[in-house]
Design a protein around this motif. Sequence first.
Motif, short mmCIF file in Angstrom:
data_model
loop_
_atom_site.label_atom_id
_atom_site.label_comp_id
_atom_site.label_asym_id
_atom_site.label_seq_id
_atom_site.Cartn_x
_atom_site.Cartn_y
_atom_site.Cartn_z
N ILE A 10 -112.89 54.52 -19.36
CA ILE A 10 -112.30 55.62 -20.13
C ILE A 10 -110.87 55.77 -19.66
CG2 ILE A 10 -112.35 58.10 -20.58
CD1 ILE A 10 -115.40 57.97 -20.30
N GLU A 11 -109.94 55.70 -20.61
CA GLU A 11 -108.52 55.83 -20.30
C GLU A 11 -107.86 56.71 -21.36
OE1 GLU A 11 -106.67 51.98 -20.20
OE2 GLU A 11 -107.72 51.37 -18.38
N LYS A 17 -104.07 60.51 -28.44
CA LYS A 17 -103.78 61.73 -27.68
C LYS A 17 -105.03 62.29 -27.01
CE LYS A 17 -99.82 62.87 -30.48
NZ LYS A 17 -99.19 63.77 -31.41
N LYS A 18 -105.85 61.39 -26.49
CA LYS A 18 -107.05 61.81 -25.76
C LYS A 18 -107.59 60.63 -24.95
CE LYS A 18 -110.33 60.85 -29.51
NZ LYS A 18 -111.38 61.41 -30.34
N VAL A 22 -112.06 52.22 -23.65
CA VAL A 22 -111.18 51.07 -23.71
C VAL A 22 -111.92 49.90 -23.07
CG1 VAL A 22 -108.96 50.14 -22.94
CG2 VAL A 22 -109.14 52.55 -23.58
N ILE A 23 -111.76 48.73 -23.63
CA ILE A 23 -112.44 47.54 -23.10
C ILE A 23 -111.90 47.18 -21.73
CG2 ILE A 23 -112.74 45.05 -23.44
CD1 ILE A 23 -113.02 45.61 -26.41
N ASN A 24 -112.82 46.98 -20.79
CA ASN A 24 -112.52 46.46 -19.46
C ASN A 24 -112.63 44.94 -19.60
OD1 ASN A 24 -113.13 45.21 -16.94
ND2 ASN A 24 -113.62 47.20 -16.06
N GLU A 25 -111.49 44.26 -19.56
CA GLU A 25 -111.46 42.82 -19.88
C GLU A 25 -112.41 41.99 -19.01
OE1 GLU A 25 -110.11 41.51 -22.53
OE2 GLU A 25 -109.18 43.39 -23.14
#
Length: 165
Positions: A10-11, A17-18, A22-25
């Motif tokens: 989570i980023e 704007k929140k 997000v994918i952790n490669e």
Amino acid sequence: MKQPPFGYVIEYVPHLKKNWYVINEEECEALEDIFESITFSHSLASIAEDLNKSGFQTRSEKRFSALSVRAIVKDPFYINLIRTKKGGETAYEFSAHPCPIRTEEWVFAQVMINNIDVLKEPQIQQQLRNPHYEPCNSFFEIVGEEDNTDYYLDLYDEEPEGPLV
């Protein structure tokens, strides 16, 4: 926001704007390997062993087991659905996060781990019929024998009539 499943962090996402998934490669590559291994009939235990040898841990910082790999494979998060409990009932909410696993791979994995009942849930079927979120825009039907032991996927260019399962 729930704890991110394997393959995500989570980023803060500026254009949204929140905070968002997000994918952790690094984990994403391992996630793709999990689903590919299931396609080739590797056991959940051998997949867990491979993850452990590669230095990955579960979200609770433990070693992977067959059960923890099964939990990853069963998670509908990988087809843009977040599982919730509402009034004691399981519900699924659409979430527009990036998904590295194709819907066909997720469905096939459910068949391979004998999790076929999840595919009969109305919210899962609705999502599987939604071509707008899936880049491949394909439809499929799970076909099984009456004794529910042998399954295969039929792929379609157009949406089939009637229930998917």
